[in-house]
Enzyme design. Structure first.
Site, short mmCIF file in Angstrom:
data_model
loop_
_atom_site.label_atom_id
_atom_site.label_comp_id
_atom_site.label_asym_id
_atom_site.label_seq_id
_atom_site.Cartn_x
_atom_site.Cartn_y
_atom_site.Cartn_z
N ASP A 94 0.82 -1.22 0.00
CA ASP A 94 0.00 0.00 0.00
C ASP A 94 0.86 1.27 0.00
O ASP A 94 1.95 1.30 0.55
CB ASP A 94 -0.92 -0.01 1.23
CG ASP A 94 -2.04 1.02 1.11
OD1 ASP A 94 -2.42 1.36 -0.02
OD2 ASP A 94 -2.52 1.49 2.16
N ASN B 142 -11.03 -2.93 -4.92
CA ASN B 142 -10.28 -1.99 -5.75
C ASN B 142 -10.94 -1.72 -7.12
O ASN B 142 -10.55 -0.78 -7.82
CB ASN B 142 -8.82 -2.46 -5.95
CG ASN B 142 -7.96 -2.31 -4.70
OD1 ASN B 142 -7.07 -3.11 -4.44
ND2 ASN B 142 -8.22 -1.27 -3.90
C1 IPE Z 1 -5.34 -2.68 0.21
O1 IPE Z 1 -5.06 -1.34 -0.01
C2 IPE Z 1 -5.37 -3.42 -1.10
C3 IPE Z 1 -4.08 -3.58 -1.76
C4 IPE Z 1 -2.93 -3.13 -1.35
C5 IPE Z 1 -4.11 -4.34 -2.97
P1 IPE Z 1 -6.22 -0.25 -0.20
O2 IPE Z 1 -5.54 1.03 -0.47
O3 IPE Z 1 -7.20 -0.72 -1.19
O4 IPE Z 1 -6.90 -0.27 1.24
P2 IPE Z 1 -7.71 0.88 1.97
O5 IPE Z 1 -8.70 1.43 1.00
O6 IPE Z 1 -6.73 1.90 2.42
O7 IPE Z 1 -8.34 0.19 3.15
C1 IPE Z 2 -1.77 0.13 -3.29
O1 IPE Z 2 -1.52 1.49 -3.36
C2 IPE Z 2 -2.05 -0.47 -4.65
C3 IPE Z 2 -3.42 -0.98 -4.82
C4 IPE Z 2 -4.37 -0.92 -3.95
C5 IPE Z 2 -3.73 -1.58 -6.11
P1 IPE Z 2 -2.70 2.56 -3.36
O2 IPE Z 2 -3.08 2.82 -4.76
O3 IPE Z 2 -3.79 2.13 -2.46
O4 IPE Z 2 -1.95 3.81 -2.76
P2 IPE Z 2 -2.55 4.88 -1.75
O5 IPE Z 2 -3.05 4.13 -0.55
O6 IPE Z 2 -3.65 5.58 -2.48
O7 IPE Z 2 -1.39 5.77 -1.43
MG MG Z 3 -4.16 2.40 -0.48
#
Ligand code: IPE
Ligand code: IPE
Ligand code: MG
Length: 246
Positions: free
Chosen positions: A28, A76
């Site tokens: 993340d 997602n």
């Molecule tokens: C969790 O991250 C999913 C992945 C890293 C694939 P998210 O960014 O989707 O989670 P939330 O929305 O912060 O809970």
């Molecule tokens: C994790 O990074 C990747 C996926 C969830 C696919 P994010 O895209 O959630 O990154 P932040 O949390 O917005 O910084």
């Molecule tokens: Mg995220």
């Protein structure tokens, strides 16, 4: 064991002779990494994919048996179409390269999550990668793609219920239930790492993480280094895992 009879390493020092068998990572912070640099979010995902390469290779090199990474959750799909497509494109690119390197790396790949709604090209690559992987028994990397812990538990419950309906009275033990999860046959994660500063599970490995040690760091995934991995492992090695006992 007495309090002083344990020979524990100094904080920050990894004991490579006693590594966790299974490490899980919620990758993340890609979007915030990009935002900090005034780049589009997709640039963060591209850099995150690079980090994944580095960390997976490192885990293989030091002798971790299982690495499970959260790449795309069942939630997602709520993101804008162009971001979802960019992530799927990066996954395709990664798998093309992984197939090329597999013979050399001997890394075994598995996928947790329902592939049905994924783009056809990616689905085909997943099948190919999984087929080739059956020939190798090195570090096993489990990529969670369209994965959700609740979805996984529901699917397992349905399949156990079907077995019970057919007269299998043993269908609902913890052991039998686990065999219906994507992670069937794999030990539960010992250590779960969440970069990006959030302290939540976000629907990851809800069943399997019952006794997993949870490590959180503010470092964003694209910045996560081998040194950060060592810090997490060293932290894990200082934990006293009681599993409900004393
Ligand atoms: C969790 O991250 C999913 C992945 C890293 C694939 P998210 O960014 O989707 O989670 P939330 O929305 O912060 O809970
Ligand atoms: C994790 O990074 C990747 C996926 C969830 C696919 P994010 O895209 O959630 O990154 P932040 O949390 O917005 O910084
Ligand atoms: Mg995220």
């Amino acid at each position: 064991m007495g309090l002083f009879s344990r020979t524990k390493k100094e904080a920050g020092e990894v004991d490579f002779s006693n590594l966790p068998r299974h490490i899980a990572i919620i990758m993340d912070g890609n979007g915030r990494w990009a935002k900090k640099r005034a780049l589009p979010r997709n640039a963060g995902h591209a850099q995150g994919a690079e980090t994944f390469r580095t960390i997976a290779t490192y885990c293989k090199d030091i002798g971790i048996d299982y690495l499970t990474v959260y790449a795309f959750s069942t939630e997602n799909w709520k993101r804008p179409n162009d971001e979802v497509s960019a992530i799927m494109g990066l996954l395709e690119k990664y798998l093309y390269e992984a197939i090329d390197r597999m013979e050399r790396d001997k890394v075994k790949m598995k996928f947790f999550g329902d592939p049905a709604p994924l783009p056809p090209k990616l689905k085909a690559l997943i099948e190919r990668t999984s087929d080739i992987s059956t020939h190798y028994d090195g570090c096993q990397v489990n990529v969670c793609l369209n994965y959700g812990g609740r979805d996984e538990i529901l699917r397992a419950a349905k399949s156990c219920a079907e077995k019970l309906a057919k007269g299998d009275e043993t269908a609902f033990s913890e052991e039998a239930f686990s065999k219906n999860l994507w992670s069937a046959g794999i030990p539960d994660p010992d250590l779960l790492i969440r970069p990006g500063g959030e302290k939540r599970m976000s629907n990851f490995l809800l069943w399997q993480a019952a006794y997993t040690e949870l490590y959180y760091t503010d470092t964003l995934w694209p910045d996560f280094s081998k040194n950060d991995m060592n810090k997490a492992i060293a932290w894990y090695q200082q934990r006293d895992r009681r599993f409900g006992g004393v």
